[in-house]
Design a protein around this motif. Structure first.
Motif, short mmCIF file in Angstrom:
data_model
loop_
_atom_site.label_atom_id
_atom_site.label_comp_id
_atom_site.label_asym_id
_atom_site.label_seq_id
_atom_site.Cartn_x
_atom_site.Cartn_y
_atom_site.Cartn_z
N ARG A 1 18.46 -15.07 8.27
CA ARG A 1 19.01 -14.37 7.11
C ARG A 1 18.40 -12.98 6.91
O ARG A 1 18.83 -12.24 6.03
N LEU A 2 17.42 -12.65 7.71
CA LEU A 2 16.70 -11.39 7.56
C LEU A 2 17.57 -10.20 7.95
O LEU A 2 18.21 -10.20 8.99
N LYS A 3 17.60 -9.20 7.08
CA LYS A 3 18.36 -7.97 7.31
C LYS A 3 17.43 -6.87 7.80
O LYS A 3 16.22 -7.03 7.84
N ARG A 4 18.01 -5.74 8.12
CA ARG A 4 17.20 -4.57 8.48
C ARG A 4 16.61 -3.99 7.19
O ARG A 4 17.23 -4.06 6.14
N GLY A 5 15.40 -3.44 7.29
CA GLY A 5 14.80 -2.84 6.10
C GLY A 5 13.29 -2.75 6.19
O GLY A 5 12.71 -2.84 7.27
N ILE A 6 12.67 -2.59 5.02
CA ILE A 6 11.22 -2.50 4.88
C ILE A 6 10.78 -3.64 3.98
O ILE A 6 11.25 -3.76 2.85
N PHE A 7 9.87 -4.47 4.49
CA PHE A 7 9.44 -5.65 3.75
C PHE A 7 7.92 -5.74 3.72
O PHE A 7 7.26 -5.39 4.69
N VAL A 8 7.38 -6.21 2.61
CA VAL A 8 5.95 -6.50 2.55
C VAL A 8 5.75 -7.82 3.29
O VAL A 8 6.25 -8.86 2.88
N SER A 9 5.02 -7.75 4.39
CA SER A 9 4.76 -8.93 5.20
C SER A 9 3.56 -9.71 4.67
O SER A 9 3.58 -10.93 4.62
N ARG A 10 2.52 -8.98 4.26
CA ARG A 10 1.33 -9.63 3.74
C ARG A 10 0.42 -8.61 3.09
O ARG A 10 0.55 -7.41 3.32
N LEU B 1 19.59 -1.79 -0.20
CA LEU B 1 19.93 -2.83 -1.16
C LEU B 1 18.70 -3.73 -1.32
O LEU B 1 17.77 -3.65 -0.51
N PRO B 2 18.66 -4.59 -2.32
CA PRO B 2 17.52 -5.51 -2.45
C PRO B 2 17.25 -6.30 -1.17
O PRO B 2 16.10 -6.53 -0.81
N GLU B 3 18.32 -6.67 -0.44
CA GLU B 3 18.15 -7.43 0.80
C GLU B 3 17.46 -6.62 1.91
O GLU B 3 17.03 -7.19 2.90
N ASN B 4 17.37 -5.30 1.72
CA ASN B 4 16.68 -4.44 2.69
C ASN B 4 15.24 -4.15 2.28
O ASN B 4 14.53 -3.47 3.00
N LEU B 5 14.83 -4.69 1.13
CA LEU B 5 13.48 -4.41 0.61
C LEU B 5 12.70 -5.68 0.26
O LEU B 5 11.51 -5.59 -0.04
N GLU B 6 13.36 -6.83 0.26
CA GLU B 6 12.70 -8.08 -0.06
C GLU B 6 13.13 -9.14 0.93
O GLU B 6 14.33 -9.27 1.24
N TYR B 7 12.17 -9.92 1.41
CA TYR B 7 12.49 -11.02 2.33
C TYR B 7 13.47 -11.99 1.68
O TYR B 7 13.42 -12.20 0.46
N PRO B 8 14.35 -12.61 2.48
CA PRO B 8 15.23 -13.64 1.90
C PRO B 8 14.40 -14.80 1.39
O PRO B 8 13.41 -15.18 1.99
N SER B 9 14.83 -15.35 0.25
CA SER B 9 14.07 -16.48 -0.32
C SER B 9 14.65 -17.80 0.15
O SER B 9 15.67 -17.90 0.71
#
Length: 158
Positions: free
Chosen positions: A13-22, A150-158
């Motif tokens: 479900r992961l999209k392209r974008g920038i995500f906080v991994s840890r 979009l939010p899906e490009n900045l936050e991991y899918p829950s």
């Protein structure tokens, strides 16, 4: 062994974008690891090795030379799966906090016209394996996501 956090993200479900991994604490210092996901995992072709190598050289050069962020850069490098890069920065940060920085970096890569930094035999262990044209194409393609995330490009899918 315990499964590491990045393996718990639903890559289907992961999209392209920038995500906080840890976020990791070292004494008083917090380091934030960002997942810079340029490709949708398992749904589109991965980054070509020479293009990823060039993005690594250009991205590291840009980030470490940045006047505001350069002294907070710990690491910039490719993911083994070749769907993107990891950036580790000092500070307790969010994807929104670094969106402008990462967008500027990819715009710089997309328009880069000079010699690839660190791409000589004396500076790089695989100096012949670069592709600036493809790196620029990949950077330009990723900018489409970064310019209007979009939010899906900045936050991991829950």
């Amino acid at each position: 062994m315990e499964k590491i956090a990045s393996f718990t993200v639903d890559h289907l479900r992961l999209k392209r974008g920038i995500f906080v991994s840890r976020k990791d604490r070292f004494g008083e210092t917090i380091l934030t690891t960002f997942d810079i996901r340029m490709k949708e995992p398992n749904r589109e072709p991965v980054l070509d090795v020479p293009a990823a190598h060039t993005i690594e050289h250009l991205g590291a050069t840009y980030l470490r030379s940045h006047p505001q962020w350069g002294n907070r850069v710990v690491y910039f490098g490719p993911m083994g799966c070749r769907t993107g890069f990891y950036v580790i920065l000092e500070g307790c940060l969010s994807s929104i906090d670094v969106l402008a920085l990462i967008t500027e970096m990819f715009a710089w890569i997309a328009s880069y016209i000079d010699e690839i930094p660190g791409a000589t035999a004396a500076e790089c262990g695989n100096w012949r394996d670069h592709n600036l044209d493809m790196a620029k194409w990949e950077a330009l393609r990723f900018l489409d996501v970064l310019k209007k995330p979009l939010p899906e490009n900045l936050e991991y899918p829950s």
